[in-house]
Design a protein around this motif. Structure first.
Motif, short mmCIF file in Angstrom:
data_model
loop_
_atom_site.label_atom_id
_atom_site.label_comp_id
_atom_site.label_asym_id
_atom_site.label_seq_id
_atom_site.Cartn_x
_atom_site.Cartn_y
_atom_site.Cartn_z
N LEU B 112 -13.27 86.82 67.64
CA LEU B 112 -12.21 87.07 68.93
C LEU B 112 -10.97 85.74 68.64
N SER B 113 -11.68 84.65 68.63
CA SER B 113 -10.56 83.57 68.69
C SER B 113 -9.60 83.58 67.25
N LEU B 114 -10.50 84.06 66.10
CA LEU B 114 -9.62 84.07 65.24
C LEU B 114 -8.45 85.55 65.38
N ILE B 115 -8.88 86.54 65.72
CA ILE B 115 -7.94 87.50 66.20
C ILE B 115 -6.98 87.35 67.11
N PHE B 116 -7.42 86.53 68.25
CA PHE B 116 -6.25 86.43 69.27
C PHE B 116 -5.74 85.04 69.06
N GLY B 117 -6.55 84.05 68.38
CA GLY B 117 -5.92 82.60 68.24
C GLY B 117 -4.84 82.48 66.97
N PHE B 118 -5.29 83.20 65.84
CA PHE B 118 -4.75 82.87 64.79
C PHE B 118 -3.43 83.31 64.63
N PRO B 119 -2.98 84.43 65.21
CA PRO B 119 -1.40 84.64 65.15
C PRO B 119 -0.61 83.71 66.21
N VAL B 120 -1.02 83.27 67.17
CA VAL B 120 -0.09 82.78 68.18
C VAL B 120 0.42 81.42 67.45
N PRO B 121 0.05 80.40 66.80
CA PRO B 121 0.85 79.33 66.19
C PRO B 121 1.90 80.18 65.25
N ILE B 122 1.75 80.97 64.57
CA ILE B 122 2.72 81.60 63.84
C ILE B 122 3.83 82.21 64.60
N PHE B 123 3.33 82.94 65.60
CA PHE B 123 4.42 83.50 66.51
C PHE B 123 5.25 82.29 66.97
N LEU B 124 4.44 81.46 67.59
CA LEU B 124 5.23 80.14 68.14
C LEU B 124 6.27 79.58 67.11
N ALA B 125 5.99 79.31 65.97
CA ALA B 125 6.81 78.53 65.16
C ALA B 125 7.95 79.62 64.92
N LEU B 126 7.64 80.91 64.69
CA LEU B 126 8.95 81.71 64.45
C LEU B 126 9.81 81.57 65.70
N MET B 127 9.19 81.62 66.68
CA MET B 127 10.17 81.61 67.99
C MET B 127 10.89 80.36 68.17
N PHE B 128 10.10 79.20 68.01
CA PHE B 128 10.98 77.73 67.89
C PHE B 128 11.85 77.87 66.90
N ASN B 129 11.78 78.46 65.99
CA ASN B 129 12.85 78.41 64.81
C ASN B 129 14.10 79.17 64.94
N GLU B 130 13.82 80.33 66.02
CA GLU B 130 15.04 81.07 66.65
C GLU B 130 15.78 80.43 67.60
N ILE B 131 15.24 79.19 68.13
CA ILE B 131 15.69 78.41 69.36
C ILE B 131 16.98 77.53 68.67
N LEU B 132 18.18 77.81 68.91
CA LEU B 132 19.21 76.87 68.23
C LEU B 132 19.55 75.78 68.78
N HIS B 133 19.50 75.76 70.16
CA HIS B 133 19.95 74.49 70.85
C HIS B 133 18.65 73.24 70.54
N ALA B 134 19.14 72.26 69.80
CA ALA B 134 18.21 71.36 69.65
C ALA B 134 17.42 70.80 70.74
N ARG B 256 -9.59 78.95 58.01
CA ARG B 256 -10.20 79.25 59.44
C ARG B 256 -11.29 80.21 59.34
N ILE B 257 -11.46 81.34 58.27
CA ILE B 257 -12.53 81.97 58.04
C ILE B 257 -13.78 81.04 57.48
N GLY B 258 -13.24 79.99 56.93
CA GLY B 258 -14.40 79.09 56.67
C GLY B 258 -15.08 78.44 57.73
N ASN B 259 -14.12 77.97 58.56
CA ASN B 259 -14.70 77.37 59.83
C ASN B 259 -15.24 78.47 60.57
N LEU B 260 -15.19 79.55 60.61
CA LEU B 260 -15.55 80.64 61.40
C LEU B 260 -16.99 80.49 62.33
N MET B 261 -18.06 79.72 61.44
CA MET B 261 -19.20 79.36 61.91
C MET B 261 -19.38 78.12 62.93
N GLU B 262 -17.95 77.75 63.04
CA GLU B 262 -18.03 76.11 63.64
C GLU B 262 -16.92 76.31 64.67
#
Ligand SMILES: Nc1ncnc2c1ncn2[C@@H]1O[C@H](COP(=O)(O)OP(=O)(O)OP(=O)(O)O)[C@@H](O)[C@H]1O
Ligand SMILES: [Mg+2]
Lengths: 363, 331
Positions: B112-134, B256-262
């Motif tokens: 569950l944390s892979l499914i819900f957690g893994f995309p969030v940082p990517i999503f955040l990074a893409l959003m930050f990248n779209e913010i033009l005001h430094a 992340r998959i390698g750390n799945l048991m961790e």
């Protein structure tokens, strides 16, 4: 009809002005090359035409349409970048099709365009490859393909060949020119390589420090540079330049360089005592005496054979003097050279203070 | 954790190389070559040494102790003297309903944390990248990075306070909606959402840095070229940014998959209670209770070994699938 017109174009980055008022008319189907030293504002000018940089002041029109406020995609221009800007994750076909897909063109139209362009550029067998698996020249061709496929009004090139080795560069240069002859699309091409400029251009625009120094055909620039800057930039090796003072006597105007009296063409305004720079092209020095030419004693330092020609590194007095001489298959007759002859008609005279030419009409 | 190859962030060409055929060379010749290389480049080996020592000391030497998973271990007899018992501890484990429950919980929470957690940082990074005001962009980034720097104990404290039935902000808000207060942390059905949610809150921002770095490594003229071609920002995100950072995404996914048991078990230990063991107890917390609290070191070692073997298989599988499918892999 002019395809692209730049009128009093200025560019400022914050407080720093880097382009100081450019005026340029590019005719339809013309191939214009912007050339100049690094940092002179060539790329900036090109990027303003593409719409990648905002124009600080002045007006830009393409096909009589004001473009200052028009988005890059609506300017109908295509640009080829120095590093090709190919998408590493797409194969050649998809790279070429990128612009068409973005514009949501029909699938069959896209497929046909890819095939057509691949054929023009000789990329047919590489369509499935990724850019990483192509040679530099092939990548360059893909970048060209991306531009061609859109059938734009204007091609913009920013040093597209500078990442290639010398041999490939010469080959691609000819290909670009052939392509232009075939497609006839108005092109603006940026380079800092004067050979590229000379060989490709219908007209060359020499830029220096954010200003246009001279616009003209390659031969015009070669024969009639308006300033010492152009004289030193166009031609390889560049024009020899010597400082001196105008003299005048019964035989006409002359300048004395390292003890040698060099006659000047009679188009030079008589103004004894004026400080000038005289320019002598390495190609127009003759080894034999001729009519209206001045003998000059030289100290020969080095002979560089190039094949049919040789470069002679010599000096008049203390000033270096480079001469290009025919070898006729042998350089031994050049090694003992102590005197050469400078034809008066081939000497350019520039004002020492402004660097502007004084005998524009000649030669 | 494995160190990421630095190049993976920017390069799109992937990290794997075709295996060289050096193995076919006679052993002697290779040794000579190694010696030559050592003589020439000994500085590099000196720089490498601390890392190798660290690995030997903290990762390989403890492996010696793994054998107690197959022994009837007692601290008085020591590792060597303890008698071998074969697979006995594993049999015990797999007949232990608590252990089986812990395995199940580990897999569920990880997945569950892979499914819900893994995309969030990517999503955040893409959003930050779209913010033009430094300035605005830097402020946003700082805010989402902050939780990463807070110790887990304090995170747990914040979570416990936020979900407290009497004064917690969550119950206050649902109170406004006329809902009775819920003691979330005693409810097994709420444990996983709270745990996964707080994990995302703590780490997503900071994990987005690696994707931001990957985005920063994308050749800017790709975007300029796309602009001239007429691409919108949205199209550029889908057709340039995401494909360009795909190698990074895949490598992060493999890790992340390698750390799945961790599962981050500190937070679990701090948040769970016997009332929520049913959904919260994972292998590592089980090991902790068996090994350190009940002193059954051999049984705990067996559970840990099982965990490690599963993790190993997972990384290998993920890596080879990725190598085949996307030409990107960790090795
Ligand atoms: N984004 C920018 N901000 C500030 N100054 C800039 C910017 N882009 C370019 N300049 C400056 O503008 C001047 C002209 O740059 P430009 O890139 O047009 O030169 P160029 O003629 O293309 O040179 P080169 O042959 O090296 O590519 C340079 O002095 C450069 O430092
Ligand atoms: Mg440039």
């Amino acid at each position: 009809m002019s395809a692209v017109v730049l009128k009093d174009i200025y560019k400022r980055f914050g407080a720093v002005q880097v382009v100081h008022g450019i005026n340029l008319d590019v005719a339809a189907h013309e191939f214009v090359v912007l050339v100049g030293p690094s940092g002179c504002g060539k790329s900036t000018t090109l990027r303003m035409i593409a719409g990648l940089e905002e124009i600080s002041e002045g007006s830009l029109t393409i096909d009589d349409r004001a473009m200052n406020r028009v988005a890059p995609k609506d300017r109908d221009v295509a640009m080829v970048f120095q590093n090709y800007a190919l998408y590493p994750h797409l194969n050649v076909a998809d790279n070429i099709a990128f612009g068409l897909r973005i514009r949501r063109m029909k699938k069959d139209v896209i497929a046909r365009s890819i095939i057509e362009v691949a054929e023009i550029l000789g990329l047919t067998e590489y369509l499935d490859r990724r850019p990483a698996d192509l040679s530099g020249g092939q990548r360059q061709r893909v970048a060209m393909g991306r531009a061609i496929v859109r059938h734009p009004k204007v091609f913009l090139f920013d040093e597209p060949l500078s990442n290639l080795d010398a041999k490939l560069r010469a080959q691609m240069r000819a290909e670009i020119r052939r392509l232009h002859n075939r497609l006839g699309v108005t092109s603006i091409y940026v380079t800092h390589d004067q050979v590229e400029a000379m060989t490709l251009a219908d007209r060359i625009v020499v830029m220096n420090d954010g200003r246009i120094e001279q616009v003209g055909t390659p031969m015009d620039l070669f024969m009639n540079p308006v300033s010492t800057f152009v004289a030193g930039f166009i031609g390889s090796p560049p024009m020899n330049q010597f400082t001196g003072t105008l003299e005048s006597d019964a035989e006409g105007a002359s300048v004395t360089i390292g003890g040698a009296r060099i006659s000047l063409p009679d188009t030079v305004p008589s103004d004894p005592g004026r400080d000038v720079i005289i320019g002598i092209r390495p190609e127009y020095v003759s080894l034999a005496a001729g009519e209206a030419s001045s003998p000059v004693a030289i100290k020969l330092d080095l002979v560089e054979p190039l094949g049919s020609e040789a470069l002679l590194h010599a000096a008049i007095g203390e000033d270096p003097f480079i001469i290009k001489a025919e070898t006729f298959g042998d350089v031994s007759h050049l090694s003992g050279l102590t005197e050469v002859h400078v034809p008066a008609a081939m000497v350019k005279v520039f004002d020492a203070a402004t660097g502007r030419v004084l005998n524009r009409a000649a030669g | 954790m494995t160190d990421l190859p630095a190049s993976s962030a920017g390069s799109a060409t992937g990290v794997s190389e075709p295996a060289t055929r050096a193995t076919e060379k006679p052993m002697r010749e290779r040794l000579v070559r190694l010696a030559d290389h050592f003589k020439r480049e000994w500085q590099i080996y000196v720089m490498l040494a601390p890392m190798i020592i660290w690995f030997l000391l903290f990762l390989y030497k403890p492996m010696y102790g793994l054998q107690i998973a197959f022994k009837d271990y007692s601290i008085f007899r020591g590792i060597v003297e303890s008698p071998w018992v074969g697979w006995e501890h594993f049999e015990t484990l797999f007949n232990n309903s608590q252990f089986l429950r812990a395995v199940k919980n580990t897999v569920i929470i990880s997945a569950l944390s892979l499914i819900f957690g893994f995309p969030v940082p990517i999503f955040l990074a893409l959003m930050f990248n779209e913010i033009l005001h430094a300035l605005y962009r830097r402020t946003c980034q700082t805010i989402v990075y902050l939780p990463h720097f807070i110790s887990t104990v304090i995170i747990a404290g914040i979570v416990i306070t936020a979900f407290s039935p009497s004064a917690g902000i969550v119950n206050t808000i649902i109170g406004w909606l006329g809902i009775e207060p819920v003691y979330f942390l005693t409810k097994p059905e709420w444990f996983r959402p709270i745990f996964i949610g707080s994990g995302i809150w703590q780490e997503a921002g900071f994990s987005s840095i690696i994707f931001l770095a990957a985005i920063a490594g994308v050749n800017p003229s790709l975007y300029e070229s796309a602009v001239v071609d007429g691409a919108s920002r949205w199209q550029m995100m889908w057709k340039i940014t995401i494909p360009s950072i795909m190698p990074t995404i895949i490598i992060m996914l493999i890790i992340r998959i390698g750390n799945l048991m961790e599962v981050g078990f500190e937070l679990i230990i701090l948040l769970y209670q016997p009332a929520t063991y049913q959904t919260a107890d994972v292998i590592n917390t089980f090991i902790y209770r068996q090994g350190l609290q009940s002193g059954q070191y051999d049984l705990a070692a067996a559970a840990g070994l099982f965990n490690a073997v599963v993790a190993f298989v997972l990384v290998m599988t993920a890596n080879s699938i990725s190598k085949r499918v996307s030409r990107t892999s960790l090795w």
